[in-house]
Design an enzyme around this catalytic site. Sequence first.
Site, PDB file in Angstrom:
ATOM      1  CG  ASP A  22      20.303 -61.518  -0.366  1.00  0.00           C
ATOM      2  OD1 ASP A  22      20.398 -60.844  -1.402  1.00  0.00           O
ATOM      3  OD2 ASP A  22      21.080 -61.405   0.606  1.00  0.00           O
ATOM      4  CG  ASP A  26      26.360 -60.381  -3.076  1.00  0.00           C
ATOM      5  OD1 ASP A  26      27.404 -61.018  -3.256  1.00  0.00           O
ATOM      6  OD2 ASP A  26      25.786 -59.724  -3.955  1.00  0.00           O
ATOM      7  CB  THR A  73      20.794 -61.107  -6.180  1.00  0.00           C
ATOM      8  OG1 THR A  73      21.935 -60.324  -5.817  1.00  0.00           O
ATOM      9  CG2 THR A  73      20.842 -61.389  -7.661  1.00  0.00           C
ATOM     10  CE  LYS A 122      16.976 -58.194  -2.622  1.00  0.00           C
ATOM     11  NZ  LYS A 122      17.913 -59.226  -2.155  1.00  0.00           N
TER      12      LYS A 122
HETATM   13 CA    CA Z   1      22.454 -59.883   1.019  1.00  0.00          CA
END
Ligand code: CA
Length: 230
Positions: free
Chosen positions: A9, A11, A111, A145
């Site tokens: 991932d 961030d 992401t 997600k």
């Molecule tokens: Ca994240």
Amino acid sequence: MPLKAVLFDMDGVLYDSMPNHATAWSEAATRFGLTMTPQEAYLHEGRTGHGTINILAQRHWHRDATQQEMEQIYKVKSEIFNTCPAPLPMPGAAELLQSISRLGLTIVLVTGSAQHSLLDRLAKDYPGIFAPERMVTAFDVKHGKPHPEPYLMGLEKAGVQASEAIVVENAPLGVEAAHAAGIFTIAVNTGPLDPNVLLDAGADVVLPREGGFSQALELIQQRQGTTAAE
Ligand code: CA
């Protein structure tokens, strides 16, 4: 199955960008008469921008946001985000990526972000690690997600099965997505959340921000069989 790939991932894992996202979401929402506290932003982390906006619209307007509203609000959120001080790479992330690369494992980025500013920085901050063909972003998926699609696409781009991969995540929805894709998931709790939130989302292991990446590397080496530990 031997470990072949690690899916990252971005961030909150590769960049300490979540405080900026939380601020930007909160300010953008307020401008459109919606409410989202910075704290709530951490719980929605990893969701696509449009998905987050729709949740706010449902809560405040009792209807879905229109395509135009989603685009306008996300544009404002991105503008505010881009005026925030540039987020720094997460301490220890570069070392972890280099170690994994040296182990010969495939590295894939997964992401929910559509921030060109951050995607462009990856090449500079993590040189030689992320090839465009091994990146899944908000532009690639139909379902963000916590849907497993981004991680399933990440497996496809790595050319591996779920049992041959590990995910490194930091957010509940990201963990949920990785878990639903059937992948062993390491959560590094880099934000303000209670670790139990990550365990409840399906994390196989929750590591603290301090020292978490070193512990993650040990787990990865164990799974690859490159350490004595089994
Ligand atoms: Ca994240």
